[in-house]
Design an enzyme around this catalytic site. Sequence first.
Site, PDB file in Angstrom:
ATOM      1  N   LYS A 218      41.737   1.235  -6.451  1.00  0.00           N
ATOM      2  CA  LYS A 218      41.150   2.387  -7.140  1.00  0.00           C
ATOM      3  C   LYS A 218      42.190   3.437  -7.527  1.00  0.00           C
ATOM      4  CE  LYS A 218      36.342   2.005  -5.716  1.00  0.00           C
ATOM      5  NZ  LYS A 218      35.259   2.496  -4.834  1.00  0.00           N
ATOM      6  N   ARG A 252      35.287  -3.395   0.994  1.00  0.00           N
ATOM      7  CA  ARG A 252      34.988  -4.119  -0.250  1.00  0.00           C
ATOM      8  C   ARG A 252      36.296  -4.221  -1.020  1.00  0.00           C
ATOM      9  NH1 ARG A 252      33.748  -2.752  -5.544  1.00  0.00           N
ATOM     10  NH2 ARG A 252      32.229  -4.092  -6.604  1.00  0.00           N
TER      11      ARG A 252
END
Length: 275
Positions: A218, A252
Amino acid sequence: MEHNMKIGNRTFEAAKHTYIMGILNVTPDSFSDGGKFNSPDLALAHVQQMVEEGADIIDIGGESTRPGHQQISEEEEIERAAPMVELVKSRFDIPVSIDTYKAKVARECLKAGADLVNDIWGLKYDKELAGVIASSGAACCLMHNRGQAVYNNFMEELKSDLSETLEIAYAAGIAKDKIILDPGVGFGKDYRHNLEAIYKIGELQSLGHPLLLGVSRKSVIGLTLGLPVTERLEGTLASTVYAVMAGCAFVRVHDIKENKRAIQMAEAIREGWQQ
């Protein structure tokens, strides 16, 4: 906290171990692997690799939720995701999650065999989703999100927002032992909020549910290290080790093998000296 959680036909010991949710994007425009696994054969090969490398759940997404993504119709999302859920369930003995915030999409994917609904809006986008999850008996991962990154007291508001999500879940009849919470790194937060959400994730244990941390590749990593999306593995691994130490039940991630090794090592450090 609920110590054991059933997802599909597997029991997850949420208080003892950090499990891996592997990401499968069947989208043309996801931020880190858009279009890579669009054909069923490529997608299944990728799932096989993730299963072999030690993934515990496969999370299938039919709509990109990266910043600036284009929303697609429910029909298009169902066409992408539902057949893939069915395919993965028919080929592999692994719990499958559907990454959607829309009741209609969730309903079709649950019919196709999904075991968990992963909702980036914490049941606040589609008022019907909580009921769909409750009546299916499936598990869910409910994420914190906001339209704008404006807070007076970030952690207090993060907790109160998630408490509202839990109230919606309980009122709809979703069982307490079917709920995972996710602080939502990268959603409705600025750079500093994202770092704080990771750093203080342990504080969310007080809400009484297993926690999932999703930081893989991210922007918080890209901004910290000044690196493109293709070079964020080490940053991801650092956040995974932190998740283990903070007692998260799930991470995740995109890169299964490396994250699995990082978890094994972190758990050995955490517990090995106590043997």
